[in-house]
Design a protein around this motif. Sequence first.
Motif, PDB file in Angstrom:
ATOM      1  N   GLU A  56       0.832  -1.209   0.000  1.00 32.42           N
ATOM      2  CA  GLU A  56       0.000   0.000   0.000  1.00 32.42           C
ATOM      3  C   GLU A  56       0.865   1.257   0.000  1.00 32.42           C
ATOM      4  O   GLU A  56       0.604   2.207  -0.747  1.00 32.42           O
ATOM      5  N   ALA A  57       1.883   1.271   0.839  1.00 36.91           N
ATOM      6  CA  ALA A  57       2.766   2.435   0.914  1.00 36.91           C
ATOM      7  C   ALA A  57       3.500   2.631  -0.413  1.00 36.91           C
ATOM      8  O   ALA A  57       3.620   3.758  -0.914  1.00 36.91           O
ATOM      9  N   ASP A  75       0.720   5.889 -16.396  1.00 37.06           N
ATOM     10  CA  ASP A  75       1.045   4.469 -16.211  1.00 37.06           C
ATOM     11  C   ASP A  75       1.540   4.214 -14.787  1.00 37.06           C
ATOM     12  O   ASP A  75       1.160   3.219 -14.157  1.00 37.06           O
ATOM     13  N   LEU A  76       2.373   5.102 -14.283  1.00 40.36           N
ATOM     14  CA  LEU A  76       2.887   4.952 -12.923  1.00 40.36           C
ATOM     15  C   LEU A  76       1.760   5.127 -11.902  1.00 40.36           C
ATOM     16  O   LEU A  76       1.713   4.409 -10.904  1.00 40.36           O
ATOM     17  N   GLU A  77       0.853   6.044 -12.179  1.00 38.75           N
ATOM     18  CA  GLU A  77      -0.301   6.216 -11.293  1.00 38.75           C
ATOM     19  C   GLU A  77      -1.124   4.934 -11.238  1.00 38.75           C
ATOM     20  O   GLU A  77      -1.518   4.490 -10.151  1.00 38.75           O
ATOM     21  N   ASP A  91      -0.852  -1.553  -6.889  1.00 37.71           N
ATOM     22  CA  ASP A  91      -0.093  -1.935  -5.692  1.00 37.71           C
ATOM     23  C   ASP A  91      -0.927  -1.707  -4.430  1.00 37.71           C
ATOM     24  O   ASP A  91      -0.917  -2.540  -3.514  1.00 37.71           O
ATOM     25  N   ARG A  92      -1.636  -0.575  -4.383  1.00 35.14           N
ATOM     26  CA  ARG A  92      -2.471  -0.303  -3.210  1.00 35.14           C
ATOM     27  C   ARG A  92      -3.575  -1.346  -3.071  1.00 35.14           C
ATOM     28  O   ARG A  92      -3.838  -1.834  -1.977  1.00 35.14           O
ATOM     29  N   LYS A 152      -3.873  -8.259   0.493  1.00 34.07           N
ATOM     30  CA  LYS A 152      -2.969  -9.024   1.364  1.00 34.07           C
ATOM     31  C   LYS A 152      -3.308  -8.804   2.837  1.00 34.07           C
ATOM     32  O   LYS A 152      -3.261  -9.741   3.640  1.00 34.07           O
ATOM     33  N   GLN A 153      -3.644  -7.587   3.182  1.00 34.03           N
ATOM     34  CA  GLN A 153      -4.011  -7.322   4.571  1.00 34.03           C
ATOM     35  C   GLN A 153      -5.291  -8.066   4.937  1.00 34.03           C
ATOM     36  O   GLN A 153      -5.397  -8.636   6.028  1.00 34.03           O
ATOM     37  N   ALA A 154      -6.254  -8.085   4.030  1.00 35.83           N
ATOM     38  CA  ALA A 154      -7.499  -8.810   4.278  1.00 35.83           C
ATOM     39  C   ALA A 154      -7.220 -10.308   4.423  1.00 35.83           C
ATOM     40  O   ALA A 154      -7.799 -10.975   5.291  1.00 35.83           O
TER      41      ALA A 154
END
Length: 69
Positions: free
Chosen positions: A14-15, A31-33, A39-40, A46-48
Amino acid sequence: MDGKDDRTEGRFDEAKGDVKEAVGDVTGNEDLEREGEKDRTKGKAKQALGTTKDAAGQAKEAAADAVDA
């Protein structure tokens, strides 16, 4: 991998996504956005997963304790 590891990796993703999104926004790199958004999202998933693993482990322990009682 246990739930804690998944949650830690998720926070990192996320970071990383936040940084990519911000840099993409500042530089006008769409594209980077988008990569940052992915990724977020991956980090949140993954946290879930980590939270679910922990809950399943606790339920398993509770069931084992109930059988033993």
